[in-house]
Enzyme design. Structure first.
Site, PDB file in Angstrom:
ATOM      1  N   ASN A  10       0.866  -1.175   0.000  1.00 50.79           N
ATOM      2  CA  ASN A  10       0.000   0.000   0.000  1.00 50.79           C
ATOM      3  C   ASN A  10       0.902   1.225   0.000  1.00 50.79           C
ATOM      4  OD1 ASN A  10      -1.851   2.023   0.459  1.00 50.79           O
ATOM      5  ND2 ASN A  10      -2.294   1.439   2.588  1.00 50.79           N
ATOM      6  N   TRP A  11       1.059   1.821  -1.175  1.00 51.95           N
ATOM      7  CA  TRP A  11       1.992   2.955  -1.294  1.00 51.95           C
ATOM      8  C   TRP A  11       1.446   4.235  -0.684  1.00 51.95           C
ATOM      9  CZ3 TRP A  11       3.684   2.497  -7.163  1.00 51.95           C
ATOM     10  CH2 TRP A  11       4.587   1.442  -7.285  1.00 51.95           C
ATOM     11  N   LYS A  12       0.153   4.281  -0.406  1.00 46.33           N
ATOM     12  CA  LYS A  12      -0.496   5.510   0.081  1.00 46.33           C
ATOM     13  C   LYS A  12      -0.197   6.648  -0.917  1.00 46.33           C
ATOM     14  CE  LYS A  12      -0.178   3.561   4.653  1.00 46.33           C
ATOM     15  NZ  LYS A  12      -0.102   3.728   6.101  1.00 46.33           N
ATOM     16  N   HIS A  97      -9.692   2.003   4.824  1.00 52.69           N
ATOM     17  CA  HIS A  97      -8.443   2.169   5.578  1.00 52.69           C
ATOM     18  C   HIS A  97      -8.665   3.213   6.685  1.00 52.69           C
ATOM     19  CE1 HIS A  97      -4.300   3.128   6.547  1.00 52.69           C
ATOM     20  NE2 HIS A  97      -3.948   2.017   5.916  1.00 52.69           N
ATOM     21  N   GLU A 146      -5.915  -4.000  10.929  1.00 51.24           N
ATOM     22  CA  GLU A 146      -4.854  -3.000  11.080  1.00 51.24           C
ATOM     23  C   GLU A 146      -5.154  -2.105  12.286  1.00 51.24           C
ATOM     24  OE1 GLU A 146      -2.707  -2.212   7.022  1.00 51.24           O
ATOM     25  OE2 GLU A 146      -4.349  -0.823   7.305  1.00 51.24           O
ATOM     26  N   GLY A 152       2.336   2.692  10.784  1.00 50.62           N
ATOM     27  CA  GLY A 152       3.420   3.665  10.608  1.00 50.62           C
ATOM     28  C   GLY A 152       4.175   4.000  11.883  1.00 50.62           C
TER      29      GLY A 152
HETATM   30  P1  PGA Z   1       2.581   0.635   7.748  1.00 53.31           P
HETATM   31  O1  PGA Z   1       1.133   0.866   7.095  1.00 53.31           O
HETATM   32  O2  PGA Z   1       3.103  -0.657   7.195  1.00 53.31           O
HETATM   33  O3  PGA Z   1       3.374   1.828   7.329  1.00 53.31           O
HETATM   34  O4  PGA Z   1       2.386   0.552   9.227  1.00 53.31           O
HETATM   35  C1  PGA Z   1       0.249  -0.193   6.890  1.00 53.31           C
HETATM   36  C2  PGA Z   1      -1.026   0.331   6.306  1.00 53.31           C
HETATM   37  O5  PGA Z   1      -1.434   1.452   6.656  1.00 53.31           O
HETATM   38  O6  PGA Z   1      -1.658  -0.339   5.479  1.00 53.31           O
END
Ligand code: PGA
Length: 220
Positions: A10-12, A97, A146, A152
């Protein structure tokens, strides 16, 4: 029976088109090809088409997904990306998300409409849930647990707790549901999660941005 394992990037809101294609080249030519391993990348909307073309041209074993899609069908919805349009490019879409719930006011009702749109146009909905009580809309069989504290932060949930929560979702929504874990997944901890009985893979944010690191996650 061996279970499928999903590894999803998931590159966001990251990567220009050039950066996206460079990543595809490195990951595509270094990733494992195994029938029970499903590796997917979810770029920003503007990079999806080129990323898909590159993957198809080079026959890389990668699936392309979207990070979101519209709760509406085609029509007068300025700025929206509909499932009806996205279906030519993507096989799956991340929906609900926590960053969308938090920053864009997405509710369970909106997410349920998005799931309906995805299913109607043959896109697999991957619904993110933040705790054991989050609702999963009807028809969704791919779930990502999640917890917000883990996203993050470098502070992942424990594999045992993630497995416990995944078990609750399988109980509630059927044993045929596949539950992924997401939140500070790295090459170091990925196996601890994928080895859990109820966990069918991982959704990776930050550590998916560096191609070499994502390859290390796949290989682990
Ligand atoms: P992260 O994000 O791996 O940077 O914790 C995961 C996500 O938000 O899907």
């Amino acid at each position: 029976m061996a279970k499928d394992t999903w590894i999803i990037a998931n590159w966001k809101a990251n990567k220009t088109l050039d950066e996206a294609l460079e990543w595809v080249k490195i990951v595509g030519s270094n990733c494992l090809q195994k029938e029970d391993l499903k590796i997917a990348v979810c770029p920003s909307f503007s990079a999806i088409e080129e990323v898909k073309r590159e993957i198809e041209t080079k026959a890389y074993p990668l699936i392309v997904g979207a990070q979101d899609l519209s709760p509406f069908d085609n029509g007068a919805y300025t700025g929206e990306e509909t499932a009806a349009i996205l279906k030519q490019f993507v096989k799956l879409a991340i929906l609900g998300h926590s960053e969308r719930r938090e920053n864009f006011g997405e509710t369970d009702e909106i997410i349920a409409e998005k799931v309906k749109q995805a299913l109607e146009y043959g896109i697999t909905p991957l619904v993110c849930v933040q705790d054991a009580d989050t609702l999963v809309p009807q028809g969704c069989k791919l779930i990502a647990y999640e917890p917000v504290f883990a996203i993050g932060s470098g502070n992942s949930d424990s594999p045992e707790d993630a497995n416990r929560v995944a078990g609750i979702f399988k109980q509630k929504y059927g044993e045929d549901s596949q539950v992924l874990y997401g939140g500070s997944v790295t090459a170091e901890n990925v196996r601890d999660f994928t080895n859990q009985e109820n966990i069918s893979g991982v959704l990776v944010g930050k550590a998916s941005l560096i191609a070499e690191e994502f390859v290390r996650i796949i290989k682990a």
